[in-house]
Design a protein around this motif. Structure first.
Motif, short mmCIF file in Angstrom:
data_model
loop_
_atom_site.label_atom_id
_atom_site.label_comp_id
_atom_site.label_asym_id
_atom_site.label_seq_id
_atom_site.Cartn_x
_atom_site.Cartn_y
_atom_site.Cartn_z
N LYS A 73 -7.96 5.03 -5.48
CA LYS A 73 -6.96 5.99 -5.96
C LYS A 73 -6.03 6.47 -4.85
CE LYS A 73 -7.85 6.21 -10.28
NZ LYS A 73 -6.92 5.48 -11.11
N GLU A 74 -6.49 6.34 -3.59
CA GLU A 74 -5.66 6.79 -2.48
C GLU A 74 -5.94 5.93 -1.25
OE1 GLU A 74 -4.65 10.87 -0.05
OE2 GLU A 74 -5.24 10.97 -2.16
N PHE A 75 -4.87 5.55 -0.58
CA PHE A 75 -4.99 4.84 0.70
C PHE A 75 -3.82 5.27 1.57
CE2 PHE A 75 -4.55 1.65 3.89
CZ PHE A 75 -5.87 1.34 4.21
N ASN A 76 -4.17 5.96 2.65
CA ASN A 76 -3.16 6.46 3.58
C ASN A 76 -3.74 6.52 4.99
OD1 ASN A 76 -0.81 7.53 4.58
ND2 ASN A 76 -1.33 9.62 4.04
N LYS A 77 -4.43 5.47 5.38
CA LYS A 77 -5.05 5.44 6.70
C LYS A 77 -4.00 5.30 7.79
CE LYS A 77 -9.59 3.71 5.46
NZ LYS A 77 -10.58 2.68 5.68
N VAL A 78 -4.32 5.85 8.94
CA VAL A 78 -3.42 5.81 10.09
C VAL A 78 -4.08 4.98 11.18
CG1 VAL A 78 -2.28 7.23 11.84
CG2 VAL A 78 -2.55 8.10 9.51
N ILE A 79 -3.30 4.15 11.84
CA ILE A 79 -3.79 3.38 12.98
C ILE A 79 -2.84 3.58 14.15
CG2 ILE A 79 -5.07 1.63 11.72
CD1 ILE A 79 -2.70 -0.18 11.86
N LYS A 80 -3.38 3.44 15.33
CA LYS A 80 -2.58 3.62 16.53
C LYS A 80 -1.67 2.40 16.73
CE LYS A 80 -2.99 4.58 21.43
NZ LYS A 80 -3.89 4.77 22.56
N GLY A 82 0.85 1.30 14.85
CA GLY A 82 1.36 0.58 13.70
C GLY A 82 1.05 1.30 12.41
N ILE A 83 1.40 0.66 11.30
CA ILE A 83 1.09 1.21 9.97
C ILE A 83 0.57 0.09 9.08
CG2 ILE A 83 2.76 3.11 10.09
CD1 ILE A 83 4.66 1.44 8.38
N TYR A 84 -0.23 0.48 8.10
CA TYR A 84 -0.70 -0.49 7.11
C TYR A 84 0.48 -0.94 6.25
CZ TYR A 84 -5.67 0.13 8.02
OH TYR A 84 -6.91 0.11 8.61
N PRO A 85 0.39 -2.14 5.69
CA PRO A 85 1.52 -2.65 4.89
C PRO A 85 1.54 -2.12 3.45
CG PRO A 85 -0.17 -4.32 5.07
CD PRO A 85 -0.62 -3.16 5.93
N TYR A 86 0.73 -1.12 3.15
CA TYR A 86 0.70 -0.54 1.82
C TYR A 86 0.20 0.89 1.90
CZ TYR A 86 -3.92 -2.54 2.61
OH TYR A 86 -5.10 -2.92 3.18
N ARG A 87 0.54 1.62 0.84
CA ARG A 87 0.09 3.01 0.72
C ARG A 87 -0.07 3.29 -0.76
NH1 ARG A 87 3.14 7.96 3.76
NH2 ARG A 87 1.66 9.56 3.21
N ILE A 88 -1.10 4.07 -1.10
CA ILE A 88 -1.40 4.36 -2.51
C ILE A 88 -1.67 5.85 -2.66
CG2 ILE A 88 -2.98 3.94 -4.44
CD1 ILE A 88 -3.80 1.33 -2.97
N LYS A 89 -1.15 6.42 -3.73
CA LYS A 89 -1.50 7.78 -4.11
C LYS A 89 -1.44 7.84 -5.63
CE LYS A 89 -0.92 12.59 -3.14
NZ LYS A 89 -0.32 13.57 -2.26
N GLY A 90 -2.61 7.95 -6.26
CA GLY A 90 -2.68 7.96 -7.72
C GLY A 90 -2.24 6.63 -8.29
N ASP A 91 -1.24 6.68 -9.17
CA ASP A 91 -0.76 5.43 -9.78
C ASP A 91 0.56 4.95 -9.16
OD1 ASP A 91 0.87 7.38 -10.82
OD2 ASP A 91 0.77 6.66 -12.89
#
Length: 150
Positions: A73-80, A82-91
Motif C-alpha cells: 500500500k505504500e513504498f517511499n524508501k530513501v537511499i543515499k 539516489g532514489i527508487y524508480p517508483y513510489r506508491i501511496k494508496g492507489d
C-alpha cells in the motif's frame, strides 16, 4: 634517443587511458549490482497511466498511475545517493523511467521489481522497459519537480 622518448610518451598516454576505462567499468559494475540489490524488494503493481512528464534527458520522465493491483500500500524508501524508480501511496503510484513517445493516458503498466522490468500493455503487447536506481542529479531534480508526492 629523442625518437624513443616520443614513443614512451605515447605508451604512457595509452596506459593512462586504459586505466581510466578499467576504473570506469568497475565502478559502473558496482553501481549496477547495488541497484539490482536495492530492487530485490518484491514490489509488484499494476495500473493505468493517468499522466506523464518527459524530460529532455534521454526521454527520462515520470509516469503517474492509478493502481488496480499492488502487493504493497505504500513504498517511499530513501537511499543515499539516489532514489527508487517508483513510489506508491494508496492507489496512486509513480514510475521514474524512460517515457516512450508512444505512451498515452489509459495504457496499462505492470512493474515487477525483482525482474527490474516494466511491462506496458501486457495484455496485448510485448513492450518492456527496465528500471534502475536513479542517481543522475538532473533526473532526481526532474522527479522532485514533477512528482505528485510533495
Amino acid at each position: 634517443m629523442l625518437k624513443y622518448l616520443k614513443y614512451l610518451w605515447y605508451i604512457i598516454l595509452l596506459g593512462f587511458f586504459v586505466a581510466v576505462i578499467i576504473y570506469y567499468n568497475k565502478s559502473s559494475d558496482i553501481a549496477t549490482n547495488q541497484s539490482v540489490q536495492y530492487l530485490r524488494n518484491n514490489v509488484e503493481f499494476e495500473g493505468y497511466v493517468t499522466g506523464f512528464e518527459q524530460s529532455n534527458n534521454h526521454a527520462f520522465g515520470v509516469i503517474h498511475l492509478k493502481l488496480t493491483k499492488s502487493n504493497t500500500k505504500e513504498f517511499n524508501k530513501v537511499i543515499k545517493g539516489g532514489i527508487y524508480p517508483y513510489r506508491i501511496k494508496g492507489d496512486i503510484a509513480e514510475l521514474y523511467c524512460t517515457v516512450s513517445v508512444d505512451r498515452k493516458k489509459g495504457d496499462i503498466v505492470k512493474l515487477i521489481s525483482e525482474e527490474q522490468i516494466v511491462y506496458y500493455n501486457p495484455q496485448n503487447s510485448k513492450e518492456e522497459g527496465s528500471i534502475f536506481i536513479i542517481t543522475d542529479p538532473y533526473n532526481i531534480n526532474f522527479v522532485k519537480e514533477h512528482t505528485v508526492f510533495k
